[in-house]
Enzyme design. Sequence first.
Site, PDB file in Angstrom:
ATOM      1  N   ARG A 104      17.316 -84.442 -20.728  1.00  0.00           N
ATOM      2  CA  ARG A 104      15.877 -84.477 -20.457  1.00  0.00           C
ATOM      3  C   ARG A 104      15.214 -85.486 -21.368  1.00  0.00           C
ATOM      4  NH1 ARG A 104      12.469 -79.016 -20.509  1.00  0.00           N
ATOM      5  NH2 ARG A 104      12.860 -79.245 -22.709  1.00  0.00           N
ATOM      6  N   THR A 108       8.923 -87.431 -21.119  1.00  0.00           N
ATOM      7  CA  THR A 108       8.516 -87.167 -19.727  1.00  0.00           C
ATOM      8  C   THR A 108       9.076 -85.843 -19.210  1.00  0.00           C
ATOM      9  OG1 THR A 108      10.472 -88.229 -18.810  1.00  0.00           O
ATOM     10  CG2 THR A 108       8.573 -89.647 -19.267  1.00  0.00           C
ATOM     11  N   ASP A 200      17.211 -74.782 -28.353  1.00  0.00           N
ATOM     12  CA  ASP A 200      17.944 -75.824 -27.626  1.00  0.00           C
ATOM     13  C   ASP A 200      19.398 -75.378 -27.466  1.00  0.00           C
ATOM     14  OD1 ASP A 200      19.629 -78.177 -27.142  1.00  0.00           O
ATOM     15  OD2 ASP A 200      17.762 -79.297 -27.383  1.00  0.00           O
ATOM     16  N   ASP A 203      22.198 -77.861 -28.619  1.00  0.00           N
ATOM     17  CA  ASP A 203      22.288 -77.965 -30.080  1.00  0.00           C
ATOM     18  C   ASP A 203      22.932 -76.719 -30.683  1.00  0.00           C
ATOM     19  OD1 ASP A 203      21.222 -80.477 -30.261  1.00  0.00           O
ATOM     20  OD2 ASP A 203      19.196 -79.822 -30.737  1.00  0.00           O
TER      21      ASP A 203
HETATM   22  C1  PRP Z   1      18.750 -78.762 -21.555  1.00  0.00           C
HETATM   23  C2  PRP Z   1      19.413 -77.679 -20.736  1.00  0.00           C
HETATM   24  C3  PRP Z   1      19.160 -78.147 -19.328  1.00  0.00           C
HETATM   25  C4  PRP Z   1      17.798 -78.769 -19.433  1.00  0.00           C
HETATM   26  C5  PRP Z   1      16.797 -77.782 -18.890  1.00  0.00           C
HETATM   27  O1  PRP Z   1      19.530 -79.874 -21.649  1.00  0.00           O
HETATM   28  O2  PRP Z   1      20.758 -77.509 -21.038  1.00  0.00           O
HETATM   29  O3  PRP Z   1      20.109 -79.087 -18.848  1.00  0.00           O
HETATM   30  O4  PRP Z   1      17.548 -79.015 -20.823  1.00  0.00           O
HETATM   31  O5  PRP Z   1      15.540 -78.356 -18.846  1.00  0.00           O
HETATM   32  P1  PRP Z   1      14.776 -78.669 -17.472  1.00  0.00           P
HETATM   33  O6  PRP Z   1      14.959 -77.460 -16.607  1.00  0.00           O
HETATM   34  O7  PRP Z   1      13.362 -78.869 -17.914  1.00  0.00           O
HETATM   35  O8  PRP Z   1      15.385 -79.896 -16.864  1.00  0.00           O
HETATM   36  P2  PRP Z   1      19.152 -81.113 -22.585  1.00  0.00           P
HETATM   37  O9  PRP Z   1      18.372 -82.123 -21.829  1.00  0.00           O
HETATM   38  O10 PRP Z   1      18.530 -80.596 -23.854  1.00  0.00           O
HETATM   39  O11 PRP Z   1      20.548 -81.792 -22.863  1.00  0.00           O
HETATM   40  P3  PRP Z   1      21.807 -81.221 -23.700  1.00  0.00           P
HETATM   41  O12 PRP Z   1      22.452 -80.138 -22.874  1.00  0.00           O
HETATM   42  O13 PRP Z   1      22.668 -82.421 -23.821  1.00  0.00           O
HETATM   43  O14 PRP Z   1      21.319 -80.702 -25.024  1.00  0.00           O
HETATM   44  N1  URA Z   2      16.481 -76.820 -22.786  1.00  0.00           N
HETATM   45  C1  URA Z   2      16.903 -75.986 -23.765  1.00  0.00           C
HETATM   46  O1  URA Z   2      18.011 -76.124 -24.283  1.00  0.00           O
HETATM   47  N2  URA Z   2      16.067 -75.005 -24.149  1.00  0.00           N
HETATM   48  C2  URA Z   2      14.852 -74.833 -23.613  1.00  0.00           C
HETATM   49  O2  URA Z   2      14.130 -73.901 -24.012  1.00  0.00           O
HETATM   50  C3  URA Z   2      14.426 -75.722 -22.601  1.00  0.00           C
HETATM   51  C4  URA Z   2      15.272 -76.703 -22.211  1.00  0.00           C
END
Ligand code: PRP
Ligand code: URA
Length: 209
Positions: A104, A108, A200, A203
């Site tokens: 994400r 944005t 997160d 993370d």
């Molecule tokens: C997180 C999560 C989803 C997304 C959800 O991933 O694992 O993929 O955000 O958010 P949304 O519904 O608003 O799209 P992130 O972008 O943090 O990537 P990561 O898994 O690499 O940490």
């Molecule tokens: N992605 C995450 O990992 N946590 C949240 O709360 C939202 C998006």
Amino acid sequence: MENLHVLNHPLLQHKLSILRDKNTGVKDFREIVAEIATLMCYEATRDLPLMDVEIETPVAKARVKVLAGKKLALVPILRAGLGMVDGIITLIPSAKVGHIGLYRDPDTLEPVEYYCKMPADISERDIIILDPMLATGGSASAAIQFLKNYECKSIKLMNIIAAPEGIRRIQTDHPDVDIFCAAVDDHLNEHGYIVPGLGDAGDRIFGTK
Ligand code: PRP
Ligand code: URA
């Protein structure tokens, strides 16, 4: 809301509460994400077709039920979805795994694709998309559309926590997709994080920050 399945088994709720706790360390977090995925898989595969076969028990011949051999694929959304794969492979060792890399954009909140590798016969498989978090729904909606562009017809979405905003987005964009989650939380905050959520997920699974 017919296509939303909130799985509120006590074991799931207990494990989810441990995930939510900010004091839960990376080892426990990772293990519990996998355990939750196993428990959710049990419910999300409830409609798998069975067929009759004849076997011999030590006592007599018997007609028994076995899985009809429907082909499955798991599609984790990188990174956090990876944490759910092993928990499901425990129950479905023959499932193939396709990967889709989306992150994400922090400003944005729009999903950005950076990786994709699918099994060659992905369009013939029943698919379960894995991602612990459904926040705005942008990442899940993009992943579903991506698979539909591959002509995939049977797609389920498995999240551990979903926000109402994300659920509405999937129901609008992809009303044919069943959503399985262990909790529907309250709302998103100004940074697009689920409240109360668990922070997160990527993370916390990988120990990055
Ligand atoms: C997180 C999560 C989803 C997304 C959800 O991933 O694992 O993929 O955000 O958010 P949304 O519904 O608003 O799209 P992130 O972008 O943090 O990537 P990561 O898994 O690499 O940490
Ligand atoms: N992605 C995450 O990992 N946590 C949240 O709360 C939202 C998006």
